[in-house]
Design a protein around this motif. Sequence first.
Motif, PDB file in Angstrom:
ATOM      1  N   PRO A   1       0.945  -1.172  -0.038  1.00 14.58           N
ATOM      2  CA  PRO A   1       0.051   0.007   0.241  1.00 14.58           C
ATOM      3  C   PRO A   1       0.910   1.192  -0.016  1.00 14.58           C
ATOM      4  O   PRO A   1       1.941   1.086   0.514  1.00 14.58           O
ATOM      5  N   TYR A   2       0.218   2.347  -0.312  1.00 12.82           N
ATOM      6  CA  TYR A   2       1.064   3.573  -0.354  1.00 12.82           C
ATOM      7  C   TYR A   2       1.337   4.044   1.103  1.00 12.82           C
ATOM      8  O   TYR A   2       0.640   3.602   2.070  1.00 12.82           O
TER       9      TYR A   2
ATOM     10  N   THR B   1      -1.717   5.676   2.841  1.00  9.80           N
ATOM     11  CA  THR B   1      -2.606   4.640   3.387  1.00  9.80           C
ATOM     12  C   THR B   1      -2.233   4.136   4.676  1.00  9.80           C
ATOM     13  O   THR B   1      -2.894   3.780   5.731  1.00  9.80           O
TER      14      THR B   1
ATOM     15  N   LEU C   1      -8.258  -1.199   5.985  1.00 14.94           N
ATOM     16  CA  LEU C   1      -7.778  -0.346   4.888  1.00 14.94           C
ATOM     17  C   LEU C   1      -6.370  -0.551   4.366  1.00 14.94           C
ATOM     18  O   LEU C   1      -6.140  -0.538   3.188  1.00 14.94           O
TER      19      LEU C   1
ATOM     20  N   GLY D   1      -5.818  -1.708   0.572  1.00 10.65           N
ATOM     21  CA  GLY D   1      -4.614  -0.935  -0.086  1.00 10.65           C
ATOM     22  C   GLY D   1      -3.792  -1.764  -0.708  1.00 10.65           C
ATOM     23  O   GLY D   1      -3.040  -1.301  -1.642  1.00 10.65           O
TER      24      GLY D   1
ATOM     25  N   ILE E   1      -4.817   2.771  -4.138  1.00  6.95           N
ATOM     26  CA  ILE E   1      -5.033   3.050  -2.779  1.00  6.95           C
ATOM     27  C   ILE E   1      -4.158   3.019  -2.056  1.00  6.95           C
ATOM     28  O   ILE E   1      -3.129   2.231  -1.761  1.00  6.95           O
TER      29      ILE E   1
END
Length: 74
Positions: free
Chosen positions: A6-7, A10, A64, A68, A74
């Motif tokens: 994930p970023y 995130t 999340l 993500g 995301i």
Amino acid sequence: MKPNPPYFATIVIAILLMVIGLSLEGSLISIAPLNQVVGDALAAVGIKASQELARIMIIASPTLLIVGSLVPGI
């Protein structure tokens, strides 16, 4: 489906959700100034800071991160 990392944003949001949720819930940690700021911010929007909201935040944090890593962008 190949999971992607994930970023960074995130990850930061997930950590913030977990810390705020645990603090509001109060069984593990309780940060009084954080609870006051979050309670005031939520009251301005019309949401009451409660145990249910804290538990939702605690559940939303790992959710999340999972989303993500499975959904690109995301």
